[in-house]
Design a protein around this motif. Structure first.
Motif, PDB file in Angstrom:
ATOM      1  N   SER A 154       6.592  10.986   5.925  1.00 58.49           N
ATOM      2  CA  SER A 154       6.054  10.096   6.947  1.00 58.49           C
ATOM      3  C   SER A 154       4.665   9.590   6.568  1.00 58.49           C
ATOM      4  O   SER A 154       4.291   8.461   6.901  1.00 58.49           O
ATOM      5  CB  SER A 154       5.989  10.830   8.291  1.00 58.49           C
ATOM      6  N   LEU A 155       3.902  10.406   5.833  1.00 59.84           N
ATOM      7  CA  LEU A 155       2.534  10.042   5.483  1.00 59.84           C
ATOM      8  C   LEU A 155       2.460   8.813   4.593  1.00 59.84           C
ATOM      9  O   LEU A 155       1.475   8.079   4.617  1.00 59.84           O
ATOM     10  CB  LEU A 155       1.845  11.227   4.789  1.00 59.84           C
ATOM     11  N   TYR A 156       3.498   8.582   3.795  1.00 63.07           N
ATOM     12  CA  TYR A 156       3.457   7.398   2.933  1.00 63.07           C
ATOM     13  C   TYR A 156       4.476   6.333   3.314  1.00 63.07           C
ATOM     14  O   TYR A 156       4.388   5.202   2.842  1.00 63.07           O
ATOM     15  CB  TYR A 156       3.606   7.768   1.457  1.00 63.07           C
ATOM     16  N   ARG A 157       5.441   6.666   4.172  1.00 62.73           N
ATOM     17  CA  ARG A 157       6.409   5.646   4.586  1.00 62.73           C
ATOM     18  C   ARG A 157       5.740   4.511   5.364  1.00 62.73           C
ATOM     19  O   ARG A 157       6.051   3.332   5.164  1.00 62.73           O
ATOM     20  CB  ARG A 157       7.520   6.272   5.430  1.00 62.73           C
ATOM     21  N   GLY A 158       4.833   4.866   6.285  1.00 64.10           N
ATOM     22  CA  GLY A 158       4.169   3.837   7.082  1.00 64.10           C
ATOM     23  C   GLY A 158       3.326   2.893   6.246  1.00 64.10           C
ATOM     24  O   GLY A 158       3.525   1.668   6.284  1.00 64.10           O
ATOM     25  N   PRO A 159       2.369   3.424   5.459  1.00 63.93           N
ATOM     26  CA  PRO A 159       1.544   2.537   4.614  1.00 63.93           C
ATOM     27  C   PRO A 159       2.369   1.751   3.596  1.00 63.93           C
ATOM     28  O   PRO A 159       2.080   0.574   3.333  1.00 63.93           O
ATOM     29  CB  PRO A 159       0.600   3.520   3.909  1.00 63.93           C
ATOM     30  N   ARG A 160       3.394   2.378   3.028  1.00 68.41           N
ATOM     31  CA  ARG A 160       4.240   1.677   2.049  1.00 68.41           C
ATOM     32  C   ARG A 160       4.908   0.468   2.689  1.00 68.41           C
ATOM     33  O   ARG A 160       4.916  -0.636   2.118  1.00 68.41           O
ATOM     34  CB  ARG A 160       5.293   2.637   1.495  1.00 68.41           C
ATOM     35  N   LEU A 161       5.466   0.664   3.892  1.00 69.39           N
ATOM     36  CA  LEU A 161       6.149  -0.445   4.555  1.00 69.39           C
ATOM     37  C   LEU A 161       5.174  -1.547   4.918  1.00 69.39           C
ATOM     38  O   LEU A 161       5.499  -2.744   4.814  1.00 69.39           O
ATOM     39  CB  LEU A 161       6.863   0.071   5.794  1.00 69.39           C
ATOM     40  N   ARG A 162       3.959  -1.186   5.328  1.00 62.50           N
ATOM     41  CA  ARG A 162       2.966  -2.215   5.638  1.00 62.50           C
ATOM     42  C   ARG A 162       2.630  -3.035   4.389  1.00 62.50           C
ATOM     43  O   ARG A 162       2.427  -4.244   4.478  1.00 62.50           O
ATOM     44  CB  ARG A 162       1.712  -1.564   6.234  1.00 62.50           C
ATOM     45  N   ARG A 163       2.551  -2.368   3.240  1.00 56.86           N
ATOM     46  CA  ARG A 163       2.309  -3.116   1.986  1.00 56.86           C
ATOM     47  C   ARG A 163       3.462  -4.071   1.703  1.00 56.86           C
ATOM     48  O   ARG A 163       3.252  -5.228   1.304  1.00 56.86           O
ATOM     49  CB  ARG A 163       2.123  -2.161   0.820  1.00 56.86           C
ATOM     50  N   PHE A 164       4.672  -3.615   1.874  1.00 59.24           N
ATOM     51  CA  PHE A 164       5.835  -4.466   1.644  1.00 59.24           C
ATOM     52  C   PHE A 164       5.845  -5.661   2.600  1.00 59.24           C
ATOM     53  O   PHE A 164       6.145  -6.787   2.199  1.00 59.24           O
ATOM     54  CB  PHE A 164       7.136  -3.675   1.811  1.00 59.24           C
ATOM     55  N   LEU A 165       5.501  -5.403   3.859  1.00 58.12           N
ATOM     56  CA  LEU A 165       5.461  -6.503   4.815  1.00 58.12           C
ATOM     57  C   LEU A 165       4.374  -7.513   4.442  1.00 58.12           C
ATOM     58  O   LEU A 165       4.553  -8.722   4.606  1.00 58.12           O
ATOM     59  CB  LEU A 165       5.197  -5.949   6.231  1.00 58.12           C
TER      60      LEU A 165
END
Length: 299
Positions: free
Chosen positions: A288-299
């Protein structure tokens, strides 16, 4: 894996909707019950004990929303199954992660919905100026067998479209006046020590709302037994709005899109929440710690 989810359509009064639902999805509802009987057994909870726990929620749901209580009764009647089984399907977060487990000491190793991430992109940053609001849902693979798309046309209010396990009132979905909700598992140190309204009931109330004010009210005014993240968006005439609500049994913490985008995984991200609460679910879902930031980068 390519899976087609059946569309179940219901309409009318609460009881009529429930009976139609139960009759049309009877086999799938019974499968839902079988799945959670197995899940409960895996955590050392006998089916008789699970049914007894579910029975405790019945008057609580009725007092909170007699309309949805009547629909739940109708589902049970139409499917030819005990009301308590329908309560288990709708209240599985509260029962699996329920307040009994804290005192019994049997909660070890439990992890619900880990891997779910909600996302949102506002119209001003999307190519076609459309709102994008979505999520993934990581849960027991067996639930591919019993998940449906439910369309509800009540006597009054908007039409509801929700993706949910058969027998459930709502999970993620949208309605005909532009309200959308997605949800992610959260866990805090003040969960499980009280009775609350099952998340399925709260989310259905959000989707039955006529406007954003009503949708937010359904979350804020509902007594909650467990923490949960709910991302709500609206495309009302007054403009597109999106609010992320990190809910605990005692409080709610708000997050808003930044630079037109927002994502939320399975831990508390609000700084206020992180100061006030102990996040007890993070250790079982460190991705969870990297899923959120990763998805924001993709968006």
């Amino acid at each position: 894996m390519n899976v087609e989810f059946p569309l179940i359509e219901i309409e009318g009064s609460p009881e009529e909707r429930g009976i139609q639902y139960g009759e049309k999805a009877k086999a799938l509802i019974h499968r839902s019950g079988e799945i959670y009987q197995g899940v409960m057994a895996g955590y050392g909870c006998s089916w008789d004990n699970a049914l007894n726990l579910a029975e405790q929620y019945t008057p609580y749901i009725k007092n909170h929303s007699n309309e949805l209580y009547e629909e739940l009764k109708g589902i049970a009647k139409g499917a030819g199954i005990a009301l308590e089984v329908i309560i288990i399907i709708n209240g599985r977060s509260e029962l699996l992660q329920g307040y009994d487990w804290k005192t019994s000491g049997n909660k070890s190793g439990m992890s619900l919905d880990d891997g779910c991430t909600s996302l949102l992109a506002m119209p001003d940053v999307t190519e076609r100026n459309h709102l994008i609001h979505a999520q993934n849902w990581d849960w027991y693979v067996e639930c591919l067998e019993n998940t449906i798309v439910l369309r509800v046309k009540p006597e009054h209010g908007p039409t509801v479209l929700t993706y949910v396990e058969a027998g459930g009132l709502a999970r993620c979905g949208m309605n005909s006046v532009g309200i959308t909700i997605t949800g992610n598992y959260l866990e805090s140190d003040i969960d499980f020590d009280r009775t609350g309204i099952p998340l399925s009931v709260i989310r259905r109330q959000v989707l039955q709302s006529n406007n954003l004010h009503g949708a937010l009210s359904a979350i804020i005014k509902s007594p909650r037994a467990v923490s949960n993240n709910m991302l709500v968006s609206s495309t009302e005439d007054c403009g597109v709005e999106a609010i992320n609500l990190e809910t605990s049994p005692e409080d709610i913490y708000f997050l808003y899109p930044e630079n037109g985008v927002l994502s939320h995984p399975n831990h508390f991200e609000s700084m206020v929440a992180r100061i006030k609460l102990k996040d007890t679910g993070l250790s079982s879902s460190l991705c969870s710690l990297y899923r959120g930031p990763r998805l924001r980068r993709f968006l």
